[in-house]
Write an enzyme that holds these catalytic residues in place. Structure first.
Site, mmCIF file in Angstrom:
data_model
loop_
_atom_site.group_PDB
_atom_site.id
_atom_site.type_symbol
_atom_site.label_atom_id
_atom_site.label_comp_id
_atom_site.label_asym_id
_atom_site.label_seq_id
_atom_site.Cartn_x
_atom_site.Cartn_y
_atom_site.Cartn_z
ATOM 1 N N ASN A 1 -8.269 -3.425 -2.106
ATOM 2 C CA ASN A 1 -9.797 -2.701 -1.910
ATOM 3 C C ASN A 1 -10.051 -1.033 -2.175
ATOM 4 O OD1 ASN A 1 -8.411 -2.661 0.439
ATOM 5 N ND2 ASN A 1 -10.113 -1.663 1.619
ATOM 6 N N HIS A 2 -8.764 -0.045 -1.750
ATOM 7 C CA HIS A 2 -9.033 1.195 -1.619
ATOM 8 C C HIS A 2 -9.712 1.871 -2.790
ATOM 9 C CE1 HIS A 2 -9.503 3.170 1.888
ATOM 10 N NE2 HIS A 2 -8.657 2.186 2.318
ATOM 11 N N ARG B 1 -12.808 -6.877 9.821
ATOM 12 C CA ARG B 1 -13.218 -5.424 9.324
ATOM 13 C C ARG B 1 -14.524 -5.438 8.832
ATOM 14 N NH1 ARG B 1 -8.517 -3.456 6.451
ATOM 15 N NH2 ARG B 1 -6.431 -5.022 6.461
ATOM 16 N N ASP C 1 -6.396 7.230 -1.258
ATOM 17 C CA ASP C 1 -7.168 6.982 -0.231
ATOM 18 C C ASP C 1 -6.093 7.781 0.718
ATOM 19 O OD1 ASP C 1 -9.289 7.359 -0.937
ATOM 20 O OD2 ASP C 1 -9.826 5.452 -1.097
ATOM 21 N N ARG C 2 -6.248 8.052 2.048
ATOM 22 C CA ARG C 2 -5.762 8.500 3.461
ATOM 23 C C ARG C 2 -5.298 9.953 2.954
ATOM 24 N NH1 ARG C 2 -8.180 5.411 7.852
ATOM 25 N NH2 ARG C 2 -8.752 3.159 6.665
ATOM 26 N N HIS D 1 -1.510 4.466 -0.595
ATOM 27 C CA HIS D 1 -1.787 5.092 0.372
ATOM 28 C C HIS D 1 -2.094 6.375 -0.236
ATOM 29 C CE1 HIS D 1 -5.168 2.690 1.737
ATOM 30 N NE2 HIS D 1 -4.628 2.076 2.339
ATOM 31 N N HIS E 1 -2.264 -4.515 2.605
ATOM 32 C CA HIS E 1 -3.675 -4.391 2.929
ATOM 33 C C HIS E 1 -3.593 -3.950 4.341
ATOM 34 C CE1 HIS E 1 -8.156 -5.056 3.074
ATOM 35 N NE2 HIS E 1 -7.726 -6.367 3.557
ATOM 36 N N ASP F 1 0.764 -0.798 0.145
ATOM 37 C CA ASP F 1 -0.049 0.002 0.372
ATOM 38 C C ASP F 1 0.948 1.278 -0.133
ATOM 39 O OD1 ASP F 1 -1.427 -2.203 0.987
ATOM 40 O OD2 ASP F 1 -2.902 -1.028 2.155
ATOM 41 N N ASP G 1 -4.590 -0.634 -3.263
ATOM 42 C CA ASP G 1 -4.080 0.679 -2.485
ATOM 43 C C ASP G 1 -3.847 1.898 -2.665
ATOM 44 O OD1 ASP G 1 -6.163 -0.530 -1.449
ATOM 45 O OD2 ASP G 1 -5.822 -0.777 0.468
ATOM 46 N N HIS H 1 -3.417 -8.502 -3.090
ATOM 47 C CA HIS H 1 -3.825 -7.278 -2.304
ATOM 48 C C HIS H 1 -3.723 -7.991 -0.802
ATOM 49 C CE1 HIS H 1 -4.282 -3.546 -0.472
ATOM 50 N NE2 HIS H 1 -5.063 -3.679 -0.057
#
Length: 423
Positions: free
Chosen positions: A228-229, A325, A199-200, A169, A352, A167, A196, A277
């Site tokens: 997943n993002h 999750r 995001d964030r 991010h 992840h 990730d 990923d 991922h």
């Protein structure tokens, strides 16, 4: 209405796009129809139900004439023109490059290393890429990713390396640090980024355009997997959608959402290392052929193989359990061992999850988590890591690194207002 040649069509498009001449008959309708032909004829076997076109009644006869007189041949011959239309007419964006624009420019259709370097330098200085070139990169990626299978096989020749990153991010300055530590992506120094990307972190646009540009420059220099993002629901909440809207435009939001649906779900390195991922599955007996057969051209479902590839996590005890999750599942070392045995594989690499050292080796050495966003969200204090695999033995060489400074833009700066209350 008579026959319409490919040259006629190109004349319509060139006049409309380059000279803004709308005096030709039904230019806007022609743009819509070319897109329809492109999608429905060239890719008739894939669901495009989320595309909606509003064609005036007079266009019905025009559709019939185009299909009857040109059919697929017309569609193929104007594919490049359709890409321009997708980026200029359909989303209503102006692609004129203003004289005062001094940023990175793509000359013609080829993304070069010089362009990518200039773009990254501009990004480091918090300058934006012109929308014209952003469209060009993302639409080129759209075409490239569509042609890939859901499970991509990577061949690393003996003596050569492949670097796997987890990730990122939206932490653009840490991405640049990876390249400074390990070299830029190239055919001789390929990377696999394991989902990923966005995001964030609040530099997600810079991250995704950089990764996409390297892929456009040299497809074998970089491999990209979906996380997943890379989904509408996550992007809406965790910042990417707002960032795209702020730095580019509303129309890019849908464009990125479309392209994310084309990202492959997993990779296999030299038929021995499985890279995904999230993780493994709620049932035994899943074969690589089952993953290849997944129709990934959609938003991630809430259950099934695709969901589990993107969302699942390893657990320290045998068997399977519910996910912390609420999506996917947790799986133990016995699940990992059986999956590897069933598919004649040696190792699972996944991402992840943030890890203090940037990585964690689990399941009797048969599973490695790698996470490449150090000091995640400017709060976690973790290291980042990447893994270098050298053929033929593919022994993982794990490199860790610390976070580097970035401009004073907080993580989640573009996120849902409710979530920002807790930052």
């Amino acid at each position: 209405m008579g026959e319409l040649s490919c040259d006629d069509i190109k004349l319509y498009m060139i006049s409309y796009f380059f000279f803004n001449d709308k005096s030709f008959l039904c230019v806007e309708e022609l743009a819509i129809l070319l897109i329809n032909i492109y999608i429905n004829i060239l890719h008739h076997d894939r669901d495009r139900s989320h595309f909606t076109f509003h064609v005036r009644p007079a266009s019905a006869a025009f559709v019939a004439a185009l299909v009857t007189n040109g059919g697929a041949a017309v569609a193929i011959s104007v594919e490049a023109v359709v890409l321009v239309v997708l980026g200029t007419w359909w989303w209503g964006e102006s692609t004129e490059v203003e004289p005062q624009y001094l940023g990175a420019k793509i000359e013609g259709d080829v993304v070069t290393l010089d362009f990518v370097k200039k773009m990254m330098d501009d990004f480091k200085n918090q300058k934006c890429l012109h929308k014209r070139y952003a469209f060009q990169i993302v639409l080129q990626m759209r075409e490239m990713l569509q042609a890939l299978p859901s499970l991509v096989d990577i061949n690393v020749p003996d003596g050569s390396l492949l670097t796997v990153c987890g990730d990122v991010h939206g932490q653009f300055y840490d991405l640049i640090n990876i390249f400074e530590l390990n070299g830029l992506p190239s055919e001789e120094n390929p990377y696999l980024f394991n989902g990923d990307f966005v995001d964030r972190g609040s530099f997600s646009v810079e991250v995704i355009l950089t990764l996409f540009a390297f892929k456009c420059m040299c497809p074998s220099a970089i491999y990209l997997a979906r996380g997943n993002h890379e989904s509408k629901s996550m992007n809406k909440i965790y910042g990417f959608e707002g960032e795209v809207r702020s730095k580019l435009s509303e129309t890019f939001v849908e464009l990125f959402a479309e392209v994310f649906c084309y990202l492959p779900l997993a990779h296999v390195i030299n038929q021995k290392v499985f890279v995904v991922h999230g993780g493994l599955f709620s049932v035994d007996g899943v074969k690589l052929s089952d993953i290849r057969a997944i129709d990934r051209f959609c938003e991630p479902p809430e259950e099934g193989l695709m969901c589990e590839l993107l969302w699942s996590d390893p657990q320290p005890y045998p068997g399977r359990g519910p996910s912390k999750r609420g999506v996917g599942l947790s799986f133990g070392a016995d699940v990992t061992r059986r999956f590897l045995q069933d598919n004649n594989l040696d190792l699972v690499v996944r991402s992840h999850e943030v890890k203090d050292e940037g990585y964690e080796i689990e399941h009797d050495g048969k599973l490695i988590t790698v996470f490449s966003a150090p000091n995640y969200c400017d709060q976690m204090g973790n290291k980042g890591a990447f893994i270098r695999f050298e053929a033929p033995d593919l022994k993982p060489n794990i490199v860790t690194f610390s976070a580097v400074p970035h401009p004073d833009v907080k993580p989640m700066a573009y996120a849902n207002n409710f979530l920002r209350m807790f930052q």
